[in-house]
Design a protein around this motif. Structure first.
Motif, PDB file in Angstrom:
ATOM      1  N   PRO A 130      -2.265   8.074  -9.432  1.00 47.03           N
ATOM      2  CA  PRO A 130      -3.130   6.958  -9.041  1.00 47.03           C
ATOM      3  C   PRO A 130      -4.548   7.068  -9.594  1.00 47.03           C
ATOM      4  O   PRO A 130      -5.239   6.049  -9.711  1.00 47.03           O
ATOM      5  CB  PRO A 130      -3.116   7.020  -7.505  1.00 47.03           C
ATOM      6  N   LYS A 131      -4.960   8.271  -9.956  1.00 40.54           N
ATOM      7  CA  LYS A 131      -6.279   8.435 -10.565  1.00 40.54           C
ATOM      8  C   LYS A 131      -6.276   8.037 -12.034  1.00 40.54           C
ATOM      9  O   LYS A 131      -7.326   7.759 -12.620  1.00 40.54           O
ATOM     10  CB  LYS A 131      -6.739   9.888 -10.431  1.00 40.54           C
ATOM     11  N   TRP A 138      -2.305  -2.605  -3.468  1.00 45.46           N
ATOM     12  CA  TRP A 138      -1.957  -3.457  -4.597  1.00 45.46           C
ATOM     13  C   TRP A 138      -2.057  -4.912  -4.169  1.00 45.46           C
ATOM     14  O   TRP A 138      -1.507  -5.299  -3.136  1.00 45.46           O
ATOM     15  CB  TRP A 138      -0.530  -3.191  -5.075  1.00 45.46           C
ATOM     16  N   SER A 164       0.231   5.892   0.238  1.00 45.76           N
ATOM     17  CA  SER A 164      -0.707   6.989   0.507  1.00 45.76           C
ATOM     18  C   SER A 164      -0.520   8.079  -0.534  1.00 45.76           C
ATOM     19  O   SER A 164       0.613   8.453  -0.861  1.00 45.76           O
ATOM     20  CB  SER A 164      -0.464   7.558   1.912  1.00 45.76           C
ATOM     21  N   TRP A 190      -3.892   3.490  -1.023  1.00 46.11           N
ATOM     22  CA  TRP A 190      -3.998   2.691  -2.238  1.00 46.11           C
ATOM     23  C   TRP A 190      -3.381   1.321  -2.001  1.00 46.11           C
ATOM     24  O   TRP A 190      -2.282   1.207  -1.464  1.00 46.11           O
ATOM     25  CB  TRP A 190      -3.301   3.399  -3.395  1.00 46.11           C
ATOM     26  N   SER A 234      -6.028   9.403   0.083  1.00 45.09           N
ATOM     27  CA  SER A 234      -6.491   8.023   0.101  1.00 45.09           C
ATOM     28  C   SER A 234      -5.332   7.084   0.386  1.00 45.09           C
ATOM     29  O   SER A 234      -4.160   7.450   0.267  1.00 45.09           O
ATOM     30  CB  SER A 234      -7.129   7.632  -1.244  1.00 45.09           C
ATOM     31  N   LEU A 266      -5.072  -2.608  -8.416  1.00 39.93           N
ATOM     32  CA  LEU A 266      -5.006  -1.415  -7.577  1.00 39.93           C
ATOM     33  C   LEU A 266      -6.401  -1.054  -7.094  1.00 39.93           C
ATOM     34  O   LEU A 266      -7.357  -1.028  -7.882  1.00 39.93           O
ATOM     35  CB  LEU A 266      -4.410  -0.256  -8.385  1.00 39.93           C
ATOM     36  N   TYR A 267      -6.513  -0.771  -5.793  1.00 39.50           N
ATOM     37  CA  TYR A 267      -7.770  -0.356  -5.174  1.00 39.50           C
ATOM     38  C   TYR A 267      -7.538   0.949  -4.414  1.00 39.50           C
ATOM     39  O   TYR A 267      -6.477   1.146  -3.817  1.00 39.50           O
ATOM     40  CB  TYR A 267      -8.281  -1.396  -4.170  1.00 39.50           C
ATOM     41  N   GLU A 268      -8.554   1.794  -4.389  1.00 40.84           N
ATOM     42  CA  GLU A 268      -8.507   3.023  -3.599  1.00 40.84           C
ATOM     43  C   GLU A 268      -9.330   2.837  -2.329  1.00 40.84           C
ATOM     44  O   GLU A 268     -10.504   2.463  -2.389  1.00 40.84           O
ATOM     45  CB  GLU A 268      -9.046   4.209  -4.398  1.00 40.84           C
ATOM     46  N   MET A 315       0.841  -1.201   0.000  1.00 39.66           N
ATOM     47  CA  MET A 315       0.000   0.000   0.000  1.00 39.66           C
ATOM     48  C   MET A 315       0.872   1.244   0.000  1.00 39.66           C
ATOM     49  O   MET A 315       2.037   1.215   0.378  1.00 39.66           O
ATOM     50  CB  MET A 315      -0.942   0.024   1.194  1.00 39.66           C
TER      51      MET A 315
END
Length: 333
Positions: A274-275, A207, A199, A205, A203, A218-220, A197
């Protein structure tokens, strides 16, 4: 070295079986132990990859890291995370360890401070992250694929003194994988483990460590206490099991570390947002001379340093290693 490179070449392309790797491991490991201390830039290596090779949408390097620390304390044989904060490294042990975070000495061979978290357990702590205000502790290791108590704990740095041990009650961010429909998979035969993870942008993030297909998703995760169902926002063909992550927000470089058959590699995502994770470039750094290394945590330092930690294995001690990002990414990026 030649044997290691040949084996790694075929493993990266799926043409050498795991039994084949096991049978060749003595030849692969023991001649290489003498190479660990030698930093080599990509254009100085003999044999393959004298220059970076562009393959399947990414640039690949071969490199050997230096030792950045002395051997870590024996109590950190299963070090599984790494961040750099307040001018030093912080780490933790994974499943079975105490619910504690450790600040290391500058040489890495001593524990200088212990931050204990009260009211929670170390089910399987796997990574650390920080945004400069909060320290995040990832309790989301999921080798069996059956966990329903995945969480990230957060404590404020302002409550952690510069010296002396402390016990703090963390805030808890709970979550589940919205795309996991089978909560009874075979252990080590699924894609819902997680060990990494970072930051960014308010958020946290995450993996995944995909045992089945060696991809990573990848998750938020919102950084506020609560319970969340997470949907993936990106997936890529990591071709290794991702075990650690860090993000340099100033240079916009994401680093992922992991391994396959105990051959460690690092992914660098340049111009990373990340977006918009699919944008930017990708660099893969394979370290075939480090056979037998279980790479676990990774973090950026100052002036281009990139450190990764490794657990104790049968052939290597627990250690922190260093690569120079500027060797692979131009400083102005």
């Amino acid at each position: 070295m030649l044997i290691a490179m040949i084996l790694a070449y075929f493993r990266l392309r799926g043409r050498l079986s795991l039994p084949g790797i096991v049978m060749m491991m003595p030849l692969l490991v023991f001649p290489m132990n003498c190479c660990v201390n030698a930093q080599q830039s990509p254009d100085a290596l003999p044999g393959i990859d004298n220059t970076p090779a562009v393959m399947e949408g990414y640039t690949r390097f071969e490199a050997t890291p230096t030792k950045a620390s002395r051997k870590l304390p024996k109590d950190l044989r299963e070090t599984s995370a790494l961040i750099w904060f307040r001018g030093t490294w912080w780490t933790l042990n994974d499943s079975g360890g105490k619910p504690e975070v450790y600040r290391l000495s500058k040489s890495g061979n001593r524990i200088e401070q212990v931050v204990a978290l009260s009211g929670v357990e170390n089910n399987d702590w796997e990574d650390l992250a920080t945004d400069g205000t909060w320290l995040y502790v990832g309790d989301f290791g999921n080798n069996g694929g059956k966990r329903t108590n995945l969480a990230v704990y957060k404590v404020a740095w302002i409550n952690i003194p510069n010296e002396g041990n402390v016990t703090l009650k963390p805030q808890v961010i709970r979550f589940a994988w919205a795309d996991q429909t089978d909560l009874h998979p075979k252990a080590y035969r699924h894609n819902f483990d997680c060990e990494a993870m970072f930051s960014a942008g308010g958020s946290v993030w995450l993996w995944t460590k995909n045992w089945n297909n060696l991809n990573s998703r990848l998750y938020e995760l919102p950084a506020q206490a609560g319970s969340y169902n997470l949907k993936p926002v990106y997936e890529f063909d990591a071709n290794l099991r991702v075990t650690g992550a860090d993000y340099d927000t100033n240079r916009r470089i994401l680093a992922l570390v992991g391994y396959i058959d105990f051959l460690p590699s690092v992914w660098l995502f340049t111009n990373f947002d990340p977006k918009k994770p699919a944008d930017g470039g990708r660099i893969r750094i394979d370290m075939t001379s480090m056979a037998g290394t279980q790479a676990e945590g990774i973090c950026f330092g100052d002036n281009g340093q990139l450190w990764f930690s490794a657990e104790k294995t049968k052939v290597r001690p627990q250690m922190i290693y260093q690569l120079n990002v500027n060797t692979f990414v131009r400083p102005n990026l």
